[in-house]
Design a protein around this motif. Structure first.
Motif, PDB file in Angstrom:
ATOM      1  N   ALA A 149     103.013   8.873  27.077  1.00 32.46           N
ATOM      2  CA  ALA A 149     103.906   9.872  27.934  1.00 32.46           C
ATOM      3  C   ALA A 149     105.193   9.635  27.394  1.00 32.46           C
ATOM      4  O   ALA A 149     105.883   8.546  27.431  1.00 32.46           O
ATOM      5  CB  ALA A 149     103.838   9.587  29.504  1.00 32.46           C
ATOM      6  N   ILE A 150     105.802  10.979  27.211  1.00 34.08           N
ATOM      7  CA  ILE A 150     107.237  10.913  27.005  1.00 34.08           C
ATOM      8  C   ILE A 150     107.922  11.587  27.982  1.00 34.08           C
ATOM      9  O   ILE A 150     107.692  12.849  28.207  1.00 34.08           O
ATOM     10  CB  ILE A 150     107.472  11.480  25.634  1.00 34.08           C
ATOM     11  N   LEU A 151     108.927  11.160  28.703  1.00 33.95           N
ATOM     12  CA  LEU A 151     109.948  11.844  29.593  1.00 33.95           C
ATOM     13  C   LEU A 151     111.113  12.163  29.075  1.00 33.95           C
ATOM     14  O   LEU A 151     111.753  11.120  29.076  1.00 33.95           O
ATOM     15  CB  LEU A 151     109.805  10.829  30.812  1.00 33.95           C
ATOM     16  N   GLY A 152     111.348  13.318  28.456  1.00 37.31           N
ATOM     17  CA  GLY A 152     112.557  13.776  28.150  1.00 37.31           C
ATOM     18  C   GLY A 152     112.152  14.331  26.588  1.00 37.31           C
ATOM     19  O   GLY A 152     111.710  13.788  26.132  1.00 37.31           O
ATOM     20  N   ALA A 153     112.512  15.472  26.509  1.00 36.79           N
ATOM     21  CA  ALA A 153     112.291  16.392  25.300  1.00 36.79           C
ATOM     22  C   ALA A 153     113.626  16.615  24.233  1.00 36.79           C
ATOM     23  O   ALA A 153     113.724  17.515  23.799  1.00 36.79           O
ATOM     24  CB  ALA A 153     111.499  17.515  25.602  1.00 36.79           C
ATOM     25  N   GLY A 154     114.330  15.697  24.507  1.00 34.16           N
ATOM     26  CA  GLY A 154     115.723  15.878  23.690  1.00 34.16           C
ATOM     27  C   GLY A 154     115.372  15.091  22.300  1.00 34.16           C
ATOM     28  O   GLY A 154     114.514  14.773  21.866  1.00 34.16           O
ATOM     29  N   VAL A 155     116.631  14.862  21.797  1.00 32.42           N
ATOM     30  CA  VAL A 155     116.792  14.082  20.489  1.00 32.42           C
ATOM     31  C   VAL A 155     115.949  13.196  20.495  1.00 32.42           C
ATOM     32  O   VAL A 155     115.166  12.474  19.504  1.00 32.42           O
ATOM     33  CB  VAL A 155     118.076  14.006  20.167  1.00 32.42           C
ATOM     34  N   GLN A 156     116.051  12.086  21.423  1.00 34.89           N
ATOM     35  CA  GLN A 156     115.385  10.587  21.376  1.00 34.89           C
ATOM     36  C   GLN A 156     113.909  11.001  21.509  1.00 34.89           C
ATOM     37  O   GLN A 156     112.875  10.147  20.897  1.00 34.89           O
ATOM     38  CB  GLN A 156     115.826   9.970  22.603  1.00 34.89           C
ATOM     39  N   GLY A 157     113.314  11.891  22.392  1.00 33.15           N
ATOM     40  CA  GLY A 157     112.003  12.196  22.580  1.00 33.15           C
ATOM     41  C   GLY A 157     111.492  12.536  21.358  1.00 33.15           C
ATOM     42  O   GLY A 157     110.154  11.883  20.731  1.00 33.15           O
ATOM     43  N   ARG A 158     112.130  13.428  20.596  1.00 32.93           N
ATOM     44  CA  ARG A 158     111.592  13.841  19.354  1.00 32.93           C
ATOM     45  C   ARG A 158     111.566  12.548  18.289  1.00 32.93           C
ATOM     46  O   ARG A 158     110.904  12.268  17.283  1.00 32.93           O
ATOM     47  CB  ARG A 158     112.426  15.097  18.613  1.00 32.93           C
ATOM     48  N   SER A 159     112.301  11.926  18.069  1.00 33.55           N
ATOM     49  CA  SER A 159     112.519  10.863  17.105  1.00 33.55           C
ATOM     50  C   SER A 159     111.492   9.789  17.419  1.00 33.55           C
ATOM     51  O   SER A 159     111.068   9.052  16.531  1.00 33.55           O
ATOM     52  CB  SER A 159     113.961  10.047  17.239  1.00 33.55           C
ATOM     53  N   HIS A 160     110.867   9.828  18.583  1.00 32.40           N
ATOM     54  CA  HIS A 160     109.863   8.801  18.901  1.00 32.40           C
ATOM     55  C   HIS A 160     108.623   9.232  18.230  1.00 32.40           C
ATOM     56  O   HIS A 160     107.516   8.338  18.232  1.00 32.40           O
ATOM     57  CB  HIS A 160     109.617   8.594  20.395  1.00 32.40           C
ATOM     58  N   LEU A 161     108.312  10.518  18.022  1.00 30.68           N
ATOM     59  CA  LEU A 161     106.942  10.927  17.475  1.00 30.68           C
ATOM     60  C   LEU A 161     106.560  10.175  16.372  1.00 30.68           C
ATOM     61  O   LEU A 161     105.279   9.907  16.329  1.00 30.68           O
ATOM     62  CB  LEU A 161     107.024  12.541  17.533  1.00 30.68           C
ATOM     63  N   GLU A 162     107.156  10.363  15.278  1.00 29.77           N
ATOM     64  CA  GLU A 162     106.867   9.472  14.160  1.00 29.77           C
ATOM     65  C   GLU A 162     106.465   8.269  14.377  1.00 29.77           C
ATOM     66  O   GLU A 162     105.363   7.687  13.763  1.00 29.77           O
ATOM     67  CB  GLU A 162     107.807   9.912  12.911  1.00 29.77           C
ATOM     68  N   VAL A 163     107.188   7.498  15.016  1.00 33.70           N
ATOM     69  CA  VAL A 163     106.909   6.016  15.382  1.00 33.70           C
ATOM     70  C   VAL A 163     105.717   6.133  15.975  1.00 33.70           C
ATOM     71  O   VAL A 163     104.845   5.005  15.859  1.00 33.70           O
ATOM     72  CB  VAL A 163     108.071   5.554  16.204  1.00 33.70           C
ATOM     73  N   VAL A 164     105.523   6.771  17.331  1.00 31.26           N
ATOM     74  CA  VAL A 164     104.437   6.357  17.951  1.00 31.26           C
ATOM     75  C   VAL A 164     103.038   6.687  17.312  1.00 31.26           C
ATOM     76  O   VAL A 164     102.053   6.186  17.158  1.00 31.26           O
ATOM     77  CB  VAL A 164     104.442   7.720  19.210  1.00 31.26           C
ATOM     78  N   VAL A 214     101.233   4.036  27.484  1.00 30.90           N
ATOM     79  CA  VAL A 214     102.620   3.602  27.061  1.00 30.90           C
ATOM     80  C   VAL A 214     103.728   5.001  27.707  1.00 30.90           C
ATOM     81  O   VAL A 214     103.072   6.074  27.739  1.00 30.90           O
ATOM     82  CB  VAL A 214     102.710   3.840  25.669  1.00 30.90           C
ATOM     83  N   VAL A 215     104.621   4.696  28.535  1.00 27.96           N
ATOM     84  CA  VAL A 215     105.386   5.687  29.134  1.00 27.96           C
ATOM     85  C   VAL A 215     107.017   5.293  28.400  1.00 27.96           C
ATOM     86  O   VAL A 215     107.490   4.054  28.452  1.00 27.96           O
ATOM     87  CB  VAL A 215     105.648   5.437  30.489  1.00 27.96           C
ATOM     88  N   ILE A 216     107.310   6.333  27.718  1.00 24.16           N
ATOM     89  CA  ILE A 216     108.483   6.271  27.092  1.00 24.16           C
ATOM     90  C   ILE A 216     109.651   7.103  27.884  1.00 24.16           C
ATOM     91  O   ILE A 216     109.521   8.223  28.082  1.00 24.16           O
ATOM     92  CB  ILE A 216     108.689   6.798  25.531  1.00 24.16           C
ATOM     93  N   THR A 217     110.748   6.602  28.378  1.00 28.70           N
ATOM     94  CA  THR A 217     111.654   7.352  29.444  1.00 28.70           C
ATOM     95  C   THR A 217     112.886   7.661  28.452  1.00 28.70           C
ATOM     96  O   THR A 217     113.492   6.824  27.906  1.00 28.70           O
ATOM     97  CB  THR A 217     112.243   6.752  30.545  1.00 28.70           C
TER      98      THR A 217
END
Length: 337
Positions: A149-164, A214-217
Motif C-alpha cells: 500500500a502506498i499512501l500519497g501519490a506525489g513525487v515520493q510515491g512515484r519514486s518508490h515504484l521501481e524500488v518496490v 508493506v505500507v509506505i506512507t
C-alpha cells in the motif's frame, strides 16, 4: 593553488541529475552504505538546523555531512551539504513547494566541486532507503504475492515504484491519495512498471492498508492536528510500515505496538520528537544501520515500523555517485571560478 588552477565548478540541473542517476541496484547499495556509515561512526551528521521564514509554515534547512573513507589520506572522503527550502504557500502560485541544492566540496581543501539540483536526489535516495528496509524487514517475496500500500501519490510515491518492483518482484500495489485522479495516475504508472504484477486504487487509506504486507506512507506533511492519522487497527498483524512522511500517518500507537521500531538516525529522530513532530513515540530499538551491522531481521511475530526522516549523508553519497557519472558523460554546465 591559484584561482586559474582550480577546476571549474560543475552545475547539474534536475535533468542532468536524472540522466546520471545510478540504476536501482546501485541506489540500494548506496543507501545501505549510508545507513551503515551512520552506525559505525564513519559518517558525521548533525541534526538538521533550520530557520523559519515567512509565510507561515515555511522552513529552510541546512544538512551538512561528512563521510570518512577507509583511505588513510582522506582523498576518498566525502564532504558537502544539502540546502533545502520549503514554502507550502507556493502551491497556490503554481510553484513547487520544495527547492533544494546539494553542494559537494573537495574533502581535503574544501574547494566547492559541484552544485546539484536536489529534487531527483531526494526522491531516489528516500526510496532507496525504503528499499533497504523492505528487503530486510518485509515479506519473503517468494512466499506469495506481496501486497504493497502506498499512501500519497506525489513525487515520493512515484519514486518508490521501481524500488518496490525490484525488492518485491511480483507484488501488487494499492494506492490512496486524497486526490483520486493522482491516485489513479500513480496506479497506472505502477501497473506499467516491470516487476509489479498489478495495481489499483483505494477509496480510503484504511481500505489501502487493510491486509497489506508493506505500507509506505508518503503523504504531504500535515499540520499538528492532522498528524498520526493511521491507528494500529488499520494494519495487518505482521505488516511492515515504512514512514517517509514523519508522523503524518503512522500514529504513536503504531510505534508503541510494533515488535520492532527502527529509525534512520537516532539523534535526528530524538531532536524532531523534542520539537513535537513525534509526540508519544517511544525511543527506537535500533537504527537501520545498526540492524544491518547486527544482521537483525524481522521478528517472528508482530509489526515493524521503520521511520526514516531523510539524512543529509544520503544526499552526499548519492550526489558523489551522480557527479562521477555526470563527469564521465560530460553532463552539466561548467562554471568558471
Amino acid at each position: 593553488m591559484g584561482r586559474s588552477d582550480r577546476p571549474p565548478l560543475r552545475y547539474l540541473d534536475a535533468d542532468d541529475v536524472a540522466a546520471a542517476m545510478p540504476p536501482v541496484d546501485e541506489r540500494l547499495r548506496l543507501a545501505e552504505r549510508t545507513m551503515v556509515a551512520l552506525a559505525d561512526g564513519s559518517g558525521e551528521l548533525p541534526p538538521k538546523i533550520g530557520v523559519h521564514p515567512r509565510p507561515d509554515g515555511s522552513f529552510a534547512h541546512a544538512m551538512p555531512a561528512h563521510l570518512r573513507a577507509a583511505d588513510a589520506t582522506g582523498s576518498r572522503d566525502l564532504l558537502g551539504m544539502k540546502w533545502i527550502a520549503g514554502v507550502p504557500a507556493n502551491r497556490a502560485a503554481g510553484l513547487p513547494a520544495i527547492h533544494g541544492l546539494v553542494v559537494l566540496n573537495d574533502p581535503l581543501t574544501g574547494v566547492p566541486r559541484a552544485i546539484l539540483d536536489a529534487g531527483p536526489i531526494t526522491a531516489e535516495r528516500t526510496a532507496a532507503v525504503s528499499g533497504v528496509a523492505i528487503a530486510r524487514f518485509g515479506p519473503d517475496p517468494d512466499a506469495r504475492e506481496p501486497r504493497v500500500a502506498i499512501l500519497g501519490a506525489g513525487v515520493q510515491g512515484r519514486s518508490h515504484l521501481e524500488v518496490v518492483a525490484h525488492v518485491l518482484p511480483g507484488c501488487r500495489v494499492v494506492v490512496f491519495d486524497r486526490h483520486p485522479d493522482r491516485a489513479s495516475e500513480l496506479a497506472d504508472a505502477a501497473a506499467r512498471t516491470d516487476g509489479i504484477a498489478g495495481a489499483g486504487t483505494a477509496a480510503t487509506p484504511r481500505d489501502a492498508t487493510s491486509g497489506a504486507d508493506v505500507v509506505i506512507t508518503a503523504a504531504s506533511f500535515a499540520s499538528p492536528e492532522q498528524r498520526q492519522a493511521m491507528p494500529v487497527a488499520w494494519l495487518a498483524p505482521a505488516a511492515l510500515v515504512v514512514a517517509v512522511d514523519y508522523a503524518t500517518y503512522a500514529s504513536a500507537g503504531v510505534a508503541r505496538d510494533a515488535a520492532l521500531f527502527v529509525v534512520d538516525e537516532r539523534g535526528q529522530f530524538l531532536a524532531n520528537r523534542d520539537a513535537g513532530q513525534f509526540d508519544g513515540y517511544p525511543d527506537p530499538a535500533a537504527t537501520l544501520g545498526e540492524a544491518i551491522l547486527a544482521d537483525l531481521g524481522r521478528p517472528a511475530i508482530g509489526r515493524v515500523l521503520v521511520a526514516h526522516l531523510g539524512v543529509g549523508l544520503a544526499d552526499l553519497v548519492f550526489g558523489a555517485a551522480i557527479l562521477g557519472r555526470a563527469a564521465e558523460r560530460g553532463l552539466g554546465t561548467l562554471l568558471p571560478r
